[in-house]
Design a protein around this motif. Structure first.
Motif, PDB file in Angstrom:
ATOM      1  N   PHE A  81      -2.824  10.369   2.119  1.00 24.64           N
ATOM      2  CA  PHE A  81      -2.651   8.952   2.484  1.00 24.64           C
ATOM      3  C   PHE A  81      -1.571   8.400   1.558  1.00 24.64           C
ATOM      4  O   PHE A  81      -1.504   8.805   0.395  1.00 24.64           O
ATOM      5  CB  PHE A  81      -3.951   8.153   2.277  1.00 24.64           C
ATOM      6  N   GLN A  93      -8.353  -5.709  -0.189  1.00 28.63           N
ATOM      7  CA  GLN A  93      -8.374  -5.267  -1.588  1.00 28.63           C
ATOM      8  C   GLN A  93      -7.114  -5.675  -2.330  1.00 28.63           C
ATOM      9  O   GLN A  93      -7.166  -6.057  -3.499  1.00 28.63           O
ATOM     10  CB  GLN A  93      -8.548  -3.738  -1.663  1.00 28.63           C
ATOM     11  N   ILE A  94      -5.978  -5.583  -1.625  1.00 25.45           N
ATOM     12  CA  ILE A  94      -4.709  -6.008  -2.236  1.00 25.45           C
ATOM     13  C   ILE A  94      -4.804  -7.487  -2.648  1.00 25.45           C
ATOM     14  O   ILE A  94      -4.472  -7.857  -3.775  1.00 25.45           O
ATOM     15  CB  ILE A  94      -3.528  -5.795  -1.241  1.00 25.45           C
ATOM     16  N   VAL A 126      -6.454   5.868  -6.352  1.00 28.03           N
ATOM     17  CA  VAL A 126      -5.461   4.855  -5.968  1.00 28.03           C
ATOM     18  C   VAL A 126      -4.087   5.204  -6.571  1.00 28.03           C
ATOM     19  O   VAL A 126      -3.965   5.509  -7.770  1.00 28.03           O
ATOM     20  CB  VAL A 126      -5.917   3.451  -6.415  1.00 28.03           C
ATOM     21  N   VAL A 146       0.606   1.530  -5.906  1.00 27.59           N
ATOM     22  CA  VAL A 146      -0.244   0.434  -5.389  1.00 27.59           C
ATOM     23  C   VAL A 146      -0.683  -0.441  -6.558  1.00 27.59           C
ATOM     24  O   VAL A 146      -0.615  -1.676  -6.496  1.00 27.59           O
ATOM     25  CB  VAL A 146      -1.451   0.981  -4.604  1.00 27.59           C
ATOM     26  N   LEU A 201       0.817  -1.210   0.000  1.00 27.11           N
ATOM     27  CA  LEU A 201       0.000   0.000   0.000  1.00 27.11           C
ATOM     28  C   LEU A 201       0.861   1.275   0.000  1.00 27.11           C
ATOM     29  O   LEU A 201       0.397   2.332   0.446  1.00 27.11           O
ATOM     30  CB  LEU A 201      -0.957  -0.015   1.188  1.00 27.11           C
ATOM     31  N   PHE A 258      -1.440   5.636   0.111  1.00 26.00           N
ATOM     32  CA  PHE A 258      -1.963   4.757  -0.944  1.00 26.00           C
ATOM     33  C   PHE A 258      -2.860   5.449  -1.967  1.00 26.00           C
ATOM     34  O   PHE A 258      -3.363   4.821  -2.879  1.00 26.00           O
ATOM     35  CB  PHE A 258      -2.698   3.550  -0.338  1.00 26.00           C
ATOM     36  N   CYS A 261     -10.501   9.372   1.400  1.00 27.48           N
ATOM     37  CA  CYS A 261     -10.568   8.739   0.083  1.00 27.48           C
ATOM     38  C   CYS A 261      -9.502   9.309  -0.847  1.00 27.48           C
ATOM     39  O   CYS A 261      -8.719  10.176  -0.464  1.00 27.48           O
ATOM     40  CB  CYS A 261     -11.948   8.969  -0.511  1.00 27.48           C
ATOM     41  N   ALA A 321     -10.497   4.917  -4.149  1.00 25.06           N
ATOM     42  CA  ALA A 321     -10.675   4.073  -2.959  1.00 25.06           C
ATOM     43  C   ALA A 321     -11.121   4.981  -1.820  1.00 25.06           C
ATOM     44  O   ALA A 321     -10.904   6.193  -1.857  1.00 25.06           O
ATOM     45  CB  ALA A 321      -9.379   3.360  -2.603  1.00 25.06           C
ATOM     46  N   GLY A 377     -12.137   4.907   2.686  1.00 26.83           N
ATOM     47  CA  GLY A 377     -12.217   4.156   3.938  1.00 26.83           C
ATOM     48  C   GLY A 377     -13.076   4.919   4.923  1.00 26.83           C
ATOM     49  O   GLY A 377     -13.000   6.144   5.016  1.00 26.83           O
ATOM     50  N   GLU A 436     -13.952  -0.361   3.646  1.00 26.94           N
ATOM     51  CA  GLU A 436     -13.216   0.256   2.550  1.00 26.94           C
ATOM     52  C   GLU A 436     -13.891  -0.087   1.233  1.00 26.94           C
ATOM     53  O   GLU A 436     -14.492  -1.150   1.082  1.00 26.94           O
ATOM     54  CB  GLU A 436     -11.769  -0.241   2.533  1.00 26.94           C
ATOM     55  N   GLY A 447     -15.005   4.709   8.966  1.00 25.40           N
ATOM     56  CA  GLY A 447     -15.131   4.000  10.244  1.00 25.40           C
ATOM     57  C   GLY A 447     -16.577   3.620  10.516  1.00 25.40           C
ATOM     58  O   GLY A 447     -17.459   4.466  10.599  1.00 25.40           O
ATOM     59  N   GLN A 498     -13.952  -1.105  10.094  1.00 27.44           N
ATOM     60  CA  GLN A 498     -13.753  -0.229   8.958  1.00 27.44           C
ATOM     61  C   GLN A 498     -14.453  -0.793   7.734  1.00 27.44           C
ATOM     62  O   GLN A 498     -14.630  -2.007   7.593  1.00 27.44           O
ATOM     63  CB  GLN A 498     -12.251  -0.106   8.690  1.00 27.44           C
TER      64      GLN A 498
HETATM   65  C1  2NL Z   1      -9.636   6.629   6.400  1.00 25.92           C
HETATM   66  C2  2NL Z   1      -8.953   6.579   5.092  1.00 25.92           C
HETATM   67  C3  2NL Z   1      -8.724   5.290   3.139  1.00 25.92           C
HETATM   68  C4  2NL Z   1      -8.143   3.900   1.330  1.00 25.92           C
HETATM   69  C5  2NL Z   1      -8.541   4.042   2.627  1.00 25.92           C
HETATM   70  C6  2NL Z   1      -7.225   2.206  -0.187  1.00 25.92           C
HETATM   71  C7  2NL Z   1      -7.102   0.885  -0.429  1.00 25.92           C
HETATM   72  C8  2NL Z   1      -6.370   0.439  -1.495  1.00 25.92           C
HETATM   73  C9  2NL Z   1      -5.737   1.339  -2.297  1.00 25.92           C
HETATM   74  C10 2NL Z   1      -5.888   2.653  -1.996  1.00 25.92           C
HETATM   75 CL1  2NL Z   1      -6.184  -1.191  -1.807  1.00 25.92          CL
HETATM   76  N1  2NL Z   1      -6.605   3.084  -0.970  1.00 25.92           N
HETATM   77  N2  2NL Z   1      -7.956   2.612   0.869  1.00 25.92           N
HETATM   78  C11 2NL Z   1      -7.944   5.022   0.539  1.00 25.92           C
HETATM   79  C12 2NL Z   1      -8.129   6.260   1.083  1.00 25.92           C
HETATM   80  C13 2NL Z   1      -8.502   6.417   2.386  1.00 25.92           C
HETATM   81  O1  2NL Z   1      -9.106   5.344   4.447  1.00 25.92           O
HETATM   82  O2  2NL Z   1      -9.645   7.641   7.013  1.00 25.92           O
HETATM   83  N3  2NL Z   1     -10.255   5.553   6.820  1.00 25.92           N
HETATM   84  C14 2NL Z   1     -10.970   5.499   8.019  1.00 25.92           C
END
Ligand code: 2NL
Length: 461
Positions: free
Chosen positions: A357, A282-283, A394, A398, A249, A359, A391, A413, A415, A318, A417, A316
């Motif tokens: 982020f 997801q990976i 991607v 990755v 990631l 990723f 978000c 992508a 995520g 995603e 909570g 979570q």
């Molecule tokens: C957050 C932020 C996020 C992702 C999760 C993700 C997964 C893959 C590739 C790229 Cl496999 N991104 N997930 C992306 C952006 C934000 O979560 O605050 N979560 C509570």
């Protein structure tokens, strides 16, 4: 050998010389011949060839008109007749001022099957084929109808004419017996009713039913929302390795998330760990198949964090959508749709704030509009902003790690909570209570097991 009915006639105990027997024979067999034998024993036998003519009424009327006696007794060739039939009927009528006699029970001898059946008791005025007699003078004013079946009702004025009861003793005994039997049945039923009574005023038995945890309820709701726009659900292990959780990631060795103080490692080499997000799902999904991908991954996640708003184990969700030409417009549309559906509002203010982020690139945090009304949070109205998810698009690194050509495919992508979503939607203030397994808490905040969220029936009630 005589037919049964002929034998019954011969066996009658009434004096044969005072008895005239009239037979209307419509059979095609040699009955007439056989009757020769009977003729020798019954001096007053007269047989009429009735072949080709039919109708019991016609037959009976014909015989009445030719009978010489004062009292007429009817016989059918398929019925059983006791030896006292004639004498009983004649004596009963002679001693009575009534003109007809009938019997309430009907006995039928089935010639073919060689069995005797009975039916009745009928109404005591019911004259039957089995025992039916009348004085000749009665016949002067009454006629049988020209029909084949059930000729008696026309002759007896539907059995309403006063009638002598034949076999009265037997009828009485039968009646008493029948009454005893029904009384017995009735008393058995009453006994049962008394013993097996149900007290309908008794309160019903309470049954204990479990409740659906708000986290499970919300997972059901978000799954329902996303599956309607083409996302499928993926799951993976809670125990992950360093590669799936971080390296793949695009999270560098130096990233603070990798710190012992943030992540639960399960070995000294820091290879095995409890996943810190559901991204490894997801990976794994991308590694084992080919794009396009449109999936969500809900599940447990773990971080070394514990206070009023953080639990070391949390949930979570995603989402990931990779295809040709997927852009940030799709991301915004998807999340806007989700927020409206989840909070069950028509309109909601939504804003994307630049963020970071490892990723995703670019990355954003999503805020929705809210206000506090009567001490409660109201999503969709007001000018306060609430951060609800992260978000981005991607990161090409990755995609490279999961062997997806980022020149051809790209996507977004996000995520979110789940616990926080549940708290916001259902007005639960303390996160820690979520995982204390207090049955009283669950009884209050939990959901009915049959109240499964669907897009059509409504997600929550
Ligand atoms: C957050 C932020 C996020 C992702 C999760 C993700 C997964 C893959 C590739 C790229 Cl496999 N991104 N997930 C992306 C952006 C934000 O979560 O605050 N979560 C509570």
């Amino acid at each position: 050998m005589l037919d049964a009915w002929a034998r019954y006639i011969f066996l009658q105990d009434y004096p044969k010389d005072r008895m005239e027997v009239l037979v209307a024979d419509d059979s095609t067999d040699n009955t007439l011949k056989k009757l020769e034998e009977l003729k020798e024993r019954l001096p007053n036998l007269r047989v009429f060839n009735f072949e080709g003519r039919n109708g019991n009424g016609i037959k009976r009327q014909w015989l009445i008109e030719r009978a010489a006696g004062d009292i007429l007794v009817h016989f059918d060739d398929d019925d059983y007749y006791s030896p006292h039939r004639v004498s009983h009927a004649v004596e009963s009528l002679q001693n009575s001022d009534k003109l007809i006699a009938g019997c309430t029970m009907l006995y039928i001898w089935h010639v073919e099957e060689q069995v005797l059946t009975k039916s009745g008791p009928f109404h005591q005025n019911h004259a039957t084929n089995a025992t039916f007699a009348y004085k000749k003078e009665y016949a002067e004013h009454n006629r049988f109808a020209d029909v084949n079946q059930q000729t008696e009702p026309s002759f007896t004025n539907n059995f309403t004419n006063p009638m002598v009861q034949l076999n009265s003793l037997k009828t009485k005994v039968t009646e008493i017996l029948e009454k005893k039997l029904t009384d017995f049945d009735q008393s058995e039923i009453n006994k049962k009713l008394k013993n097996e009574k149900i007290d309908v005023t008794l309160p019903g038995r309470t049954y204990l039913s479990g409740k659906i945890h708000p986290v499970s309820q919300v997972i059901g709701e978000v799954t329902s929302i996303f599956s309607e726009i083409g996302f499928s659900v993926e799951e993976g292990p809670d125990v992950e390795n360093e590669y799936y959780n971080f390296s793949a990631l695009n999270t560098p060795e130096s990233h603070p998330a990798r710190d012992m103080h943030d992540t639960f490692y399960l070995d000294r080499s820091k290879d095995l760990l409890l996943r810190t997000h559901t991204s490894p799902v997801q990976i794994r999904t991308m590694l084992k198949s080919k794009p396009p991908f449109k999936i969500i991954a809900p599940g447990r996640t773990y971080r070394h964090d514990s206070d009023q708003t953080h639990s070391p184990m949390f949930h979570q969700l995603e989402g990931l959508h990779i295809d040709k030409n997927v852009n940030m417009g799709h991301l915004k549309g998807c999340l806007y749709y989700f927020v409206k559906k989840f909070f069950e509002v028509e309109k909601v203010k939504i804003r994307f704030r630049p963020s970071h982020f490892p990723f995703t690139e670019p990355s954003a945090e999503v805020d929705i509009g809210y206000k506090i009304q009567d001490g409660k949070i109201k999503i969709g109205e007001g000018d306060k902003w609430l951060e609800i998810l992260g978000c981005g698009m991607v990161h090409p690194n990755v995609l490279k790690n999961v062997k997806v050509n980022s020149k051809q495919y790209q996507g977004y992508a996000f995520g979110v909570g789940i616990d926080r979503l549940a708290m916001l939607k259902y007005g639960i203030n303390d996160l820690r209570a979520f995982f204390e397994s207090d049955i009283r808490w669950l009884e209050f905040y939990g959901f009915d097991p049959l109240d499964v969220p669907t897009n059509y029936r409504g997600l929550s009630r």
